[in-house]
Scaffold this motif. Structure first.
Motif, PDB file in Angstrom:
ATOM      1  N   THR A  95       0.655  -1.270   0.031  1.00 31.38           N
ATOM      2  CA  THR A  95      -0.105   0.113  -0.193  1.00 31.38           C
ATOM      3  C   THR A  95       0.746   1.175  -0.002  1.00 31.38           C
ATOM      4  O   THR A  95       1.757   1.272   0.904  1.00 31.38           O
ATOM      5  CB  THR A  95      -1.104   0.040   1.308  1.00 31.38           C
ATOM      6  OG1 THR A  95      -1.857  -1.227   0.950  1.00 31.38           O
ATOM      7  CG2 THR A  95      -1.722   1.343   1.164  1.00 31.38           C
ATOM      8  N   VAL A  96       0.716   2.085  -1.071  1.00 31.68           N
ATOM      9  CA  VAL A  96       1.479   3.332  -1.212  1.00 31.68           C
ATOM     10  C   VAL A  96       0.899   4.506  -1.214  1.00 31.68           C
ATOM     11  O   VAL A  96      -0.527   4.365  -1.734  1.00 31.68           O
ATOM     12  CB  VAL A  96       2.398   2.968  -2.607  1.00 31.68           C
ATOM     13  CG1 VAL A  96       3.341   1.820  -2.164  1.00 31.68           C
ATOM     14  CG2 VAL A  96       1.754   2.953  -3.523  1.00 31.68           C
ATOM     15  N   LYS A  97       1.265   5.770  -1.063  1.00 33.67           N
ATOM     16  CA  LYS A  97       0.762   6.765  -1.472  1.00 33.67           C
ATOM     17  C   LYS A  97       0.972   7.549  -2.852  1.00 33.67           C
ATOM     18  O   LYS A  97       1.977   7.251  -3.428  1.00 33.67           O
ATOM     19  CB  LYS A  97       1.184   7.963  -0.249  1.00 33.67           C
ATOM     20  CG  LYS A  97       0.824   7.757   1.168  1.00 33.67           C
ATOM     21  CD  LYS A  97       1.392   8.844   2.019  1.00 33.67           C
ATOM     22  CE  LYS A  97       0.637   8.499   3.250  1.00 33.67           C
ATOM     23  NZ  LYS A  97       1.202   9.587   4.490  1.00 33.67           N
ATOM     24  N   ALA A  98      -0.137   7.835  -3.391  1.00 34.65           N
ATOM     25  CA  ALA A  98       0.161   8.517  -4.802  1.00 34.65           C
ATOM     26  C   ALA A  98      -0.512   9.858  -4.814  1.00 34.65           C
ATOM     27  O   ALA A  98      -1.713   9.920  -4.318  1.00 34.65           O
ATOM     28  CB  ALA A  98      -0.435   7.380  -5.824  1.00 34.65           C
ATOM     29  N   PRO A  99       0.025  10.718  -5.749  1.00 30.55           N
ATOM     30  CA  PRO A  99      -0.579  12.185  -5.522  1.00 30.55           C
ATOM     31  C   PRO A  99      -1.834  11.894  -6.727  1.00 30.55           C
ATOM     32  O   PRO A  99      -1.544  11.321  -7.885  1.00 30.55           O
ATOM     33  CB  PRO A  99       0.569  13.000  -6.230  1.00 30.55           C
ATOM     34  CG  PRO A  99       1.331  11.930  -6.939  1.00 30.55           C
ATOM     35  CD  PRO A  99       1.163  10.782  -6.310  1.00 30.55           C
ATOM     36  N   THR A 100      -2.685  12.619  -6.593  1.00 24.64           N
ATOM     37  CA  THR A 100      -3.689  12.882  -7.741  1.00 24.64           C
ATOM     38  C   THR A 100      -3.975  14.640  -7.616  1.00 24.64           C
ATOM     39  O   THR A 100      -3.732  15.109  -6.520  1.00 24.64           O
ATOM     40  CB  THR A 100      -5.107  12.092  -7.400  1.00 24.64           C
ATOM     41  OG1 THR A 100      -5.724  12.692  -6.458  1.00 24.64           O
ATOM     42  CG2 THR A 100      -4.815  10.693  -7.079  1.00 24.64           C
ATOM     43  N   PRO A 101      -4.540  15.140  -8.865  1.00 23.18           N
ATOM     44  CA  PRO A 101      -4.931  16.604  -8.767  1.00 23.18           C
ATOM     45  C   PRO A 101      -5.779  16.799  -7.587  1.00 23.18           C
ATOM     46  O   PRO A 101      -6.195  17.947  -7.189  1.00 23.18           O
ATOM     47  CB  PRO A 101      -5.654  16.783  -9.952  1.00 23.18           C
ATOM     48  CG  PRO A 101      -4.877  15.611 -10.966  1.00 23.18           C
ATOM     49  CD  PRO A 101      -4.757  14.643 -10.186  1.00 23.18           C
ATOM     50  N   GLY A 102      -6.816  15.861  -6.889  1.00 27.02           N
ATOM     51  CA  GLY A 102      -7.535  16.299  -5.704  1.00 27.02           C
ATOM     52  C   GLY A 102      -7.265  15.911  -4.313  1.00 27.02           C
ATOM     53  O   GLY A 102      -7.767  15.767  -3.443  1.00 27.02           O
ATOM     54  N   GLY A 103      -5.773  15.294  -4.356  1.00 26.30           N
ATOM     55  CA  GLY A 103      -4.997  15.140  -3.212  1.00 26.30           C
ATOM     56  C   GLY A 103      -4.513  13.761  -3.275  1.00 26.30           C
ATOM     57  O   GLY A 103      -4.636  12.753  -4.332  1.00 26.30           O
ATOM     58  N   VAL A 104      -3.805  13.589  -2.224  1.00 28.63           N
ATOM     59  CA  VAL A 104      -2.944  12.439  -1.957  1.00 28.63           C
ATOM     60  C   VAL A 104      -3.921  11.141  -1.693  1.00 28.63           C
ATOM     61  O   VAL A 104      -4.887  11.353  -0.774  1.00 28.63           O
ATOM     62  CB  VAL A 104      -1.789  12.384  -0.828  1.00 28.63           C
ATOM     63  CG1 VAL A 104      -1.097  11.060  -0.836  1.00 28.63           C
ATOM     64  CG2 VAL A 104      -0.812  13.214  -1.545  1.00 28.63           C
ATOM     65  N   VAL A 105      -3.780   9.838  -2.354  1.00 28.09           N
ATOM     66  CA  VAL A 105      -4.552   8.931  -2.009  1.00 28.09           C
ATOM     67  C   VAL A 105      -3.757   7.672  -1.555  1.00 28.09           C
ATOM     68  O   VAL A 105      -2.623   7.632  -2.120  1.00 28.09           O
ATOM     69  CB  VAL A 105      -5.563   8.311  -3.198  1.00 28.09           C
ATOM     70  CG1 VAL A 105      -6.378   9.554  -3.515  1.00 28.09           C
ATOM     71  CG2 VAL A 105      -4.683   8.035  -4.266  1.00 28.09           C
ATOM     72  N   GLU A 106      -4.005   6.724  -0.704  1.00 24.63           N
ATOM     73  CA  GLU A 106      -3.505   5.522  -0.601  1.00 24.63           C
ATOM     74  C   GLU A 106      -4.039   4.404  -1.323  1.00 24.63           C
ATOM     75  O   GLU A 106      -5.311   4.109  -1.714  1.00 24.63           O
ATOM     76  CB  GLU A 106      -3.808   4.946   0.683  1.00 24.63           C
ATOM     77  CG  GLU A 106      -3.143   5.832   2.001  1.00 24.63           C
ATOM     78  CD  GLU A 106      -2.943   5.035   3.340  1.00 24.63           C
ATOM     79  OE1 GLU A 106      -3.960   4.196   3.653  1.00 24.63           O
ATOM     80  OE2 GLU A 106      -2.160   5.530   4.008  1.00 24.63           O
ATOM     81  N   LEU A 107      -2.905   3.866  -1.990  1.00 24.24           N
ATOM     82  CA  LEU A 107      -2.958   2.894  -3.238  1.00 24.24           C
ATOM     83  C   LEU A 107      -2.755   1.676  -3.111  1.00 24.24           C
ATOM     84  O   LEU A 107      -1.582   1.374  -2.671  1.00 24.24           O
ATOM     85  CB  LEU A 107      -2.612   3.497  -4.470  1.00 24.24           C
ATOM     86  CG  LEU A 107      -2.932   2.677  -5.912  1.00 24.24           C
ATOM     87  CD1 LEU A 107      -4.275   2.842  -6.367  1.00 24.24           C
ATOM     88  CD2 LEU A 107      -1.827   3.292  -6.814  1.00 24.24           C
ATOM     89  N   LYS A 108      -3.477   0.496  -3.124  1.00 23.37           N
ATOM     90  CA  LYS A 108      -2.995  -0.632  -3.067  1.00 23.37           C
ATOM     91  C   LYS A 108      -2.568  -1.710  -4.318  1.00 23.37           C
ATOM     92  O   LYS A 108      -2.904  -1.423  -5.261  1.00 23.37           O
ATOM     93  CB  LYS A 108      -4.454  -1.607  -2.509  1.00 23.37           C
ATOM     94  CG  LYS A 108      -3.905  -3.132  -2.205  1.00 23.37           C
ATOM     95  CD  LYS A 108      -5.070  -3.968  -1.671  1.00 23.37           C
ATOM     96  CE  LYS A 108      -4.446  -5.299  -1.374  1.00 23.37           C
ATOM     97  NZ  LYS A 108      -5.799  -5.957  -0.741  1.00 23.37           N
ATOM     98  N   ILE A 109      -1.171  -1.782  -4.249  1.00 23.04           N
ATOM     99  CA  ILE A 109      -0.489  -2.503  -5.357  1.00 23.04           C
ATOM    100  C   ILE A 109      -0.808  -3.970  -5.306  1.00 23.04           C
ATOM    101  O   ILE A 109      -0.223  -4.446  -4.350  1.00 23.04           O
ATOM    102  CB  ILE A 109       1.034  -2.103  -5.458  1.00 23.04           C
ATOM    103  CG1 ILE A 109       1.219  -0.746  -5.253  1.00 23.04           C
ATOM    104  CG2 ILE A 109       1.588  -2.754  -6.691  1.00 23.04           C
ATOM    105  CD1 ILE A 109       0.607   0.059  -6.441  1.00 23.04           C
ATOM    106  N   PRO A 110      -1.436  -4.410  -6.227  1.00 18.74           N
ATOM    107  CA  PRO A 110      -1.531  -6.026  -6.230  1.00 18.74           C
ATOM    108  C   PRO A 110      -0.134  -6.610  -6.233  1.00 18.74           C
ATOM    109  O   PRO A 110       0.599  -6.232  -6.922  1.00 18.74           O
ATOM    110  CB  PRO A 110      -2.385  -6.411  -7.427  1.00 18.74           C
ATOM    111  CG  PRO A 110      -3.156  -5.148  -7.721  1.00 18.74           C
ATOM    112  CD  PRO A 110      -1.904  -4.043  -7.334  1.00 18.74           C
ATOM    113  N   ALA A 111      -0.165  -7.836  -5.529  1.00 21.44           N
ATOM    114  CA  ALA A 111       1.161  -8.766  -5.571  1.00 21.44           C
ATOM    115  C   ALA A 111       1.200  -9.130  -7.169  1.00 21.44           C
ATOM    116  O   ALA A 111       0.324  -9.540  -7.834  1.00 21.44           O
ATOM    117  CB  ALA A 111       1.004  -9.994  -4.610  1.00 21.44           C
TER     118      ALA A 111
END
Length: 327
Positions: free
Chosen positions: A249-265
């Motif tokens: 689970t990593v943080k990623a920027p978007t124009p609407g704000g930072v989101v937590e994103l799940k990277i599948p194995a």
């Protein structure tokens, strides 16, 4: 595609007056007209002159061409910058004449369909208003391309913009005047859509009619993170090899704000992760796509190199080029 120096072709300096350009064209056109000229390659030279004159005789095309600056040389490899004609205010007359297909690829790249403003997509536009001389007829509509930040489309904004309006002074020299405006950028506006500013176009020719409107065609400035396709927005997201292999689970920027994103194995480079509805907002919002890019740490010391050698041994049966038919 090769750059064309229209001033060199016409044999005039860049600060030549409009009358100087007309005189130069008439002289050279007589010299190279294919029906009478004995000069070598007269027909090609005549066609080249016609193309140069089509641009330089028109203050609106000429001021846009001049925007390219003096750094380009004749026959130099050329691609127009995406914002080369942004910030200039033009009338509809400047786009009515000349068939780009009869000229060079260079002319087409600058003054072809991408340069023309059309009624398509301009809600509330009044076709056929330009060129009338009725005393009470409304003035001509004007047009300009403006660059905005992607984030302004997500939130809406009010921005002060300054447009350059081409004019010819009393001595016949090309000049520009500034037109400063406070512009409301609507939330959810997309590239190629228009912002209409009523009454900000040309005055009525007769003086008694309403002023024309000003249409601002929106383009997004290049963004260091994102690229836009219609209402969808894309981000190339670097991930570590172990994050892609094991999942994370990593943080990623978007124009609407930072989101937590799940990277599948088991993820690989190029895998797309879709965030529904997080693209450009509107009645039907776009999506936000994260495109994974595996970023390999450098082997900067002996310990790192030893780790990579161990990894190579561990995965010695793995061939990343197997799909290319090579061992």
């Amino acid at each position: 595609m090769e750059f064309k120096d229209y001033y060199k072709i016409m044999g005039v300096p860049r600060d030549a007056s409009q009358d100087d350009i007309r005189r130069a064209y008439r002289k050279l056109a007589r010299k190279y007209h294919p029906d009478v000229s004995k000069e070598p390659q007269a027909e090609a030279r005549f066609k080249e002159l016609g193309e140069a004159y089509e641009v330089l005789k028109d203050p609106e095309k000429r001021v846009a061409y001049d925007r390219l600056g003096t750094n380009w040389k004749e026959n130099q490899e050329f691609r127009p910058p995406p914002d080369w004609n942004a910030g200039f205010e033009f009338s509809e007359r400047g786009f009515a004449g000349g068939d780009a297909s009869q000229y060079s690829d260079f002319f087409e790249s600058l003054f072809g369909r991408s340069f023309r403003f059309t009624q398509a997509g301009r809600e509330g536009a009044a076709p056929g208003r330009g060129g009338t001389h009725d005393f009470h007829a409304p003035g001509e509509d004007h047009y300009a391309k403006v660059m905005i930040d992607l984030e302004d489309s997500y939130t809406g904004a009010t921005r002060t913009i300054t447009l350059q309006v081409p004019e010819v002074d009393a001595q016949g020299h090309l000049t520009t005047r500034e037109h400063r405006l406070n512009v409301v950028i609507p939330r959810g506006i997309r590239a190629k859509q228009y912002i209409r500013l009523p009454g900000q176009g040309a005055p009525s020719a007769g003086g008694q009619g309403k002023r024309g409107d000003l249409y601002l065609e929106v383009e997004f400035r290049p963004h260091p993170y994102y690229r836009v396709d219609g209402a969808d927005v894309y981000l190339d997201l670097p991930v570590a090899p172990w994050e892609a292999a094991l999942g994370a689970t990593v943080k990623a920027p978007t124009p609407g704000g930072v989101v937590e994103l799940k990277i599948p194995a088991g993820s690989t480079t190029g895998r797309k992760l879709r965030l529904k509805g997080r693209g450009i907002p509107s009645k039907t919002p776009g999506d936000f796509f994260v495109v994974l890019r595996i970023d390999t740490p450098p082997a900067s010391d002996e310990a790192d190199k030893a780790f990579y050698r161990k990894m190579a041994e561990q995965f010695k049966s793995y061939n990343p080029r197997a799909g290319l038919g090579v061992k």
